[in-house]
Design a protein around this motif. Sequence first.
Motif, PDB file in Angstrom:
ATOM      1  N   VAL A 284       0.925  -1.185  -0.064  1.00  0.00           N
ATOM      2  CA  VAL A 284      -0.207  -0.086   0.104  1.00  0.00           C
ATOM      3  C   VAL A 284       0.735   1.390   0.109  1.00  0.00           C
ATOM      4  O   VAL A 284       2.247   1.271  -0.012  1.00  0.00           O
ATOM      5  CB  VAL A 284      -0.916   0.123   1.348  1.00  0.00           C
ATOM      6  CG1 VAL A 284      -1.766  -1.354   1.138  1.00  0.00           C
ATOM      7  CG2 VAL A 284      -0.163   0.139   2.573  1.00  0.00           C
ATOM      8  N   SER A 285       0.272   2.474  -0.367  1.00  0.00           N
ATOM      9  CA  SER A 285       1.231   3.665  -0.126  1.00  0.00           C
ATOM     10  C   SER A 285       1.294   4.339   1.389  1.00  0.00           C
ATOM     11  O   SER A 285       0.274   4.274   2.045  1.00  0.00           O
ATOM     12  CB  SER A 285       0.670   4.755  -1.244  1.00  0.00           C
ATOM     13  OG  SER A 285      -0.727   5.126  -0.905  1.00  0.00           O
ATOM     14  N   PHE A 286       2.463   4.371   1.449  1.00  0.00           N
ATOM     15  CA  PHE A 286       2.823   5.007   2.999  1.00  0.00           C
ATOM     16  C   PHE A 286       3.264   6.665   2.736  1.00  0.00           C
ATOM     17  O   PHE A 286       3.639   7.054   1.517  1.00  0.00           O
ATOM     18  CB  PHE A 286       4.091   4.353   3.475  1.00  0.00           C
ATOM     19  CG  PHE A 286       3.755   2.934   3.784  1.00  0.00           C
ATOM     20  CD1 PHE A 286       3.278   2.495   4.877  1.00  0.00           C
ATOM     21  CD2 PHE A 286       3.919   1.799   2.934  1.00  0.00           C
ATOM     22  CE1 PHE A 286       2.907   1.157   5.252  1.00  0.00           C
ATOM     23  CE2 PHE A 286       3.868   0.583   3.273  1.00  0.00           C
ATOM     24  CZ  PHE A 286       3.212   0.228   4.300  1.00  0.00           C
ATOM     25  N   VAL A 287       3.088   7.415   3.547  1.00  0.00           N
ATOM     26  CA  VAL A 287       3.785   8.776   3.855  1.00  0.00           C
ATOM     27  C   VAL A 287       4.982   8.740   4.617  1.00  0.00           C
ATOM     28  O   VAL A 287       4.679   8.767   5.832  1.00  0.00           O
ATOM     29  CB  VAL A 287       2.631   9.667   3.966  1.00  0.00           C
ATOM     30  CG1 VAL A 287       3.346  11.009   3.955  1.00  0.00           C
ATOM     31  CG2 VAL A 287       1.723   9.635   2.994  1.00  0.00           C
ATOM     32  N   ALA A 288       6.134   9.023   4.248  1.00  0.00           N
ATOM     33  CA  ALA A 288       7.258   9.265   5.041  1.00  0.00           C
ATOM     34  C   ALA A 288       7.743  10.841   5.188  1.00  0.00           C
ATOM     35  O   ALA A 288       7.596  11.634   4.222  1.00  0.00           O
ATOM     36  CB  ALA A 288       8.661   8.441   4.236  1.00  0.00           C
TER      37      ALA A 288
ATOM     38  N   GLU B 194       7.466  15.871   2.706  1.00  0.00           N
ATOM     39  CA  GLU B 194       6.615  14.830   2.769  1.00  0.00           C
ATOM     40  C   GLU B 194       6.744  13.895   1.474  1.00  0.00           C
ATOM     41  O   GLU B 194       6.628  14.399   0.480  1.00  0.00           O
ATOM     42  CB  GLU B 194       5.112  15.493   2.799  1.00  0.00           C
ATOM     43  CG  GLU B 194       4.095  14.478   2.959  1.00  0.00           C
ATOM     44  CD  GLU B 194       2.572  15.010   2.740  1.00  0.00           C
ATOM     45  OE1 GLU B 194       1.861  14.717   1.955  1.00  0.00           O
ATOM     46  OE2 GLU B 194       2.464  15.866   3.644  1.00  0.00           O
ATOM     47  N   ILE B 195       7.136  12.634   1.448  1.00  0.00           N
ATOM     48  CA  ILE B 195       7.311  11.928   0.577  1.00  0.00           C
ATOM     49  C   ILE B 195       6.400  10.640   0.563  1.00  0.00           C
ATOM     50  O   ILE B 195       6.091   9.977   1.607  1.00  0.00           O
ATOM     51  CB  ILE B 195       8.756  11.167   0.506  1.00  0.00           C
ATOM     52  CG1 ILE B 195      10.050  12.390   0.580  1.00  0.00           C
ATOM     53  CG2 ILE B 195       9.032  10.217  -0.680  1.00  0.00           C
ATOM     54  CD1 ILE B 195      11.317  11.948   1.023  1.00  0.00           C
ATOM     55  N   ILE B 196       5.759  10.788  -0.638  1.00  0.00           N
ATOM     56  CA  ILE B 196       4.828   9.511  -0.906  1.00  0.00           C
ATOM     57  C   ILE B 196       5.578   8.219  -1.397  1.00  0.00           C
ATOM     58  O   ILE B 196       6.146   8.285  -2.228  1.00  0.00           O
ATOM     59  CB  ILE B 196       3.467   9.656  -1.705  1.00  0.00           C
ATOM     60  CG1 ILE B 196       2.587  10.923  -1.218  1.00  0.00           C
ATOM     61  CG2 ILE B 196       2.889   8.656  -1.996  1.00  0.00           C
ATOM     62  CD1 ILE B 196       1.559  11.204  -2.080  1.00  0.00           C
ATOM     63  N   VAL B 197       5.433   7.341  -0.647  1.00  0.00           N
ATOM     64  CA  VAL B 197       6.164   5.697  -0.962  1.00  0.00           C
ATOM     65  C   VAL B 197       5.033   4.831  -1.357  1.00  0.00           C
ATOM     66  O   VAL B 197       4.150   4.218  -0.813  1.00  0.00           O
ATOM     67  CB  VAL B 197       6.898   5.328   0.376  1.00  0.00           C
ATOM     68  CG1 VAL B 197       7.784   4.215  -0.018  1.00  0.00           C
ATOM     69  CG2 VAL B 197       7.724   6.390   1.256  1.00  0.00           C
TER      70      VAL B 197
ATOM     71  N   ASN C  60       6.391   2.210  -3.378  1.00  0.00           N
ATOM     72  CA  ASN C  60       7.150   0.955  -3.556  1.00  0.00           C
ATOM     73  C   ASN C  60       8.269   1.123  -2.484  1.00  0.00           C
ATOM     74  O   ASN C  60       8.646   2.110  -2.404  1.00  0.00           O
ATOM     75  CB  ASN C  60       7.152   0.459  -5.007  1.00  0.00           C
ATOM     76  CG  ASN C  60       8.020   1.284  -5.664  1.00  0.00           C
ATOM     77  OD1 ASN C  60       8.653   2.475  -5.160  1.00  0.00           O
ATOM     78  ND2 ASN C  60       8.563   1.059  -6.710  1.00  0.00           N
ATOM     79  N   PRO C  61       8.984  -0.030  -2.398  1.00  0.00           N
ATOM     80  CA  PRO C  61      10.056  -0.185  -1.485  1.00  0.00           C
ATOM     81  C   PRO C  61      11.193   0.760  -1.815  1.00  0.00           C
ATOM     82  O   PRO C  61      11.978   1.246  -1.229  1.00  0.00           O
ATOM     83  CB  PRO C  61      10.477  -1.356  -1.493  1.00  0.00           C
ATOM     84  CG  PRO C  61       9.320  -2.303  -1.663  1.00  0.00           C
ATOM     85  CD  PRO C  61       8.430  -1.200  -2.679  1.00  0.00           C
ATOM     86  N   ALA C  62      11.262   0.771  -3.579  1.00  0.00           N
ATOM     87  CA  ALA C  62      12.482   1.666  -3.859  1.00  0.00           C
ATOM     88  C   ALA C  62      12.504   3.061  -3.677  1.00  0.00           C
ATOM     89  O   ALA C  62      13.453   3.717  -3.665  1.00  0.00           O
ATOM     90  CB  ALA C  62      12.520   1.400  -5.452  1.00  0.00           C
ATOM     91  N   GLU C  63      11.079   3.418  -3.392  1.00  0.00           N
ATOM     92  CA  GLU C  63      10.984   4.943  -3.050  1.00  0.00           C
ATOM     93  C   GLU C  63      11.234   5.333  -1.677  1.00  0.00           C
ATOM     94  O   GLU C  63      11.150   6.768  -1.273  1.00  0.00           O
ATOM     95  CB  GLU C  63       9.544   5.412  -3.585  1.00  0.00           C
ATOM     96  CG  GLU C  63       9.490   5.242  -5.008  1.00  0.00           C
ATOM     97  CD  GLU C  63       8.014   5.512  -5.473  1.00  0.00           C
ATOM     98  OE1 GLU C  63       7.071   5.968  -4.583  1.00  0.00           O
ATOM     99  OE2 GLU C  63       7.424   5.365  -6.531  1.00  0.00           O
ATOM    100  N   MET C  64      11.546   4.243  -0.746  1.00  0.00           N
ATOM    101  CA  MET C  64      11.658   4.651   0.539  1.00  0.00           C
ATOM    102  C   MET C  64      13.180   5.272   0.687  1.00  0.00           C
ATOM    103  O   MET C  64      14.206   4.967   0.374  1.00  0.00           O
ATOM    104  CB  MET C  64      11.825   3.428   1.381  1.00  0.00           C
ATOM    105  CG  MET C  64      11.756   3.304   2.756  1.00  0.00           C
ATOM    106  SD  MET C  64      10.267   3.737   3.345  1.00  0.00           S
ATOM    107  CE  MET C  64      10.278   2.903   4.959  1.00  0.00           C
ATOM    108  N   PRO C  65      13.042   6.604   1.708  1.00  0.00           N
ATOM    109  CA  PRO C  65      14.161   7.274   1.819  1.00  0.00           C
ATOM    110  C   PRO C  65      15.097   6.766   2.772  1.00  0.00           C
ATOM    111  O   PRO C  65      14.695   5.839   3.226  1.00  0.00           O
ATOM    112  CB  PRO C  65      13.725   8.767   2.294  1.00  0.00           C
ATOM    113  CG  PRO C  65      12.183   8.367   2.557  1.00  0.00           C
ATOM    114  CD  PRO C  65      11.637   7.398   1.808  1.00  0.00           C
TER     115      PRO C  65
END
Length: 596
Positions: free
Chosen positions: A369-373, A380-383, A385-390
């Motif tokens: 699902v999409s997370f917000v980091a 604010e980064i919308i994640v 998929n795992p590759a977008e995780m800061p």
Amino acid sequence: MKNIRNFCIIAHIDHGKSTLADRLLEMTNTISQRDMQAQVLDDMDLEREKGITIKSHAIQINHTHKGEKFVLNLIDTPGHVDFSYEVSRALAACEGALLLVDATQGIQAQTISNLYLAIGNDLEIIPVINKIDMDGAMVDEVKDQIIELIGCKPEDILLASARTGVGVPEILEAIVERIPAPEGNPDAPLQALIFDSVFNSFRGIIVYYRILNGSIKKGDIVQFVSTGQSYGADEVGILKLTLDPKPEVRTGDVGYIITGIKNAKEVKVGDTITLASNPHPEMVQGFEEVKPMVFAGIFPVNTDDFEELRDCMDKLQLNDASLTYELETSQALGFGFRCGFLGMLHMEIIQERLEREFNQTVITTVPNVSFVAYTSKGEEIIVNNPAEMPDPTRIDRIEEPYIRAQIITKPEYIGNIMTLCLGKRGILINQSYLTTTRVELVFEMPLTEIVFDFYDKLKSQTRGYASFDYHPIDRRDSDIAKMDILLNGDKVDALSALIHRSRANDFGRKLCEKLKELLPRQQFQIAIQAAIGAKVIARETISALRKDVTAKCYGGDISRKRKLLEKQKEGKKRMRQIGNVEVPQEAFLAVLKLDD
């Protein structure tokens, strides 16, 4: 216009919507006996195999009531929670709805959810109790449930059996008498709402619409408001079992238009059609944007097939407006798409349709699902998929989506459901008895926990006696970690997953064990590791295939054997440095079925 009725049939899964539609078509002689078959509107192979409705289907019925001729536009809708967007679109094209309740099952979660959608659209609701001929029918009990739910009078509830046809004439009478005629001005400029479209390889894109004001004639130049493009109406008509061309489609009717559009991007569900010469000043309101719940990557097995897959996705999106996708690249799988689905069943159906309708063999990555980091700098980064995780050192906090789950079941299964939901980090909000044999449980749960196998587990824990519905509520802080899978120290990005830290060890261990079974053995040893950051949380080893190099030594000094073994060891070491591990497609699918 006063003799037109637009209505749809809403219900929980398996309560007899498509069977009732069959009887309505049969009794009004819309379909000849020769063309008649069970669930005649479910025209997709997948729908027939699985016994579920996936697409809403519109069809026009001609009916004579007390000597007057009426035109009834019927839309048969799906019942599964993953296709609720189809239901919401069907409701936007109607003034009334038949609320169907199974006499043996009673009111279930999806019944309530679809009912609220219908009430939100100001539809006239006709309650119908179906399957009254079954041995286990509890007609009086179900009547009480309906009266409690919608506050109608007992005489308003119709009794029917869609299988045998009992009570169907009364339903037709109620449709004509209770559902209001469509409102609209036939002399105003054309204003039509697009509620569906389908791609035909010969005719281009066929657009289905409902006319709210004005009329549309063959040969008119029409304009699509949101894109601003104009087209000639090559053919207009109404929807029977097949397309039925007419010179004109008027206010209140549901019809189709063929303009020869070939590009899928030019047609949007929820758009308004008007005339280019005399445009209507405003768009039709009331279509919310679809909110995907589950995200997964879809990649072609051969990277050369990417362009072909892109065309197929465009055509599929026409027919299924709830599918969203964007481009994505992966180190392991090359070019592909990041797709948004409404649920796991929706994802499975899309994959099946790509394979059957378009001959595309695809690899699907782990759904998430999409997370917000939020970073320490406040970005604010919308994640998705795992590759977008800061980088973990930059993250201040992560929020994950929560849903409100509504489960209706029998009292004896409350314990099992509690154990299941609390084990999935759920919070019990409310528990109420609808009747003595029906309990409603409301939980707030993280969407991540529901995505994989919650629905299947719920069915097995309650022997199929629980019904489940959910809708998103908000985002909440959570301890989410990115788990990587390493093969001989190399990350396989397609197997990475975002997971709650408390579940990571267990999930990582299961995944490593599953991969050990599925990866083919090589000439060298393969180490499978699950890691969070630099910390390895699980490991499995696939031993190397070995040739017996000492077989030719039949005696003599041990040093001769050792020399051969050392030589083999060196070779394996060198091979390991240059050898890469092939990951079969089953490994990507295995992640979805970890608990089987």
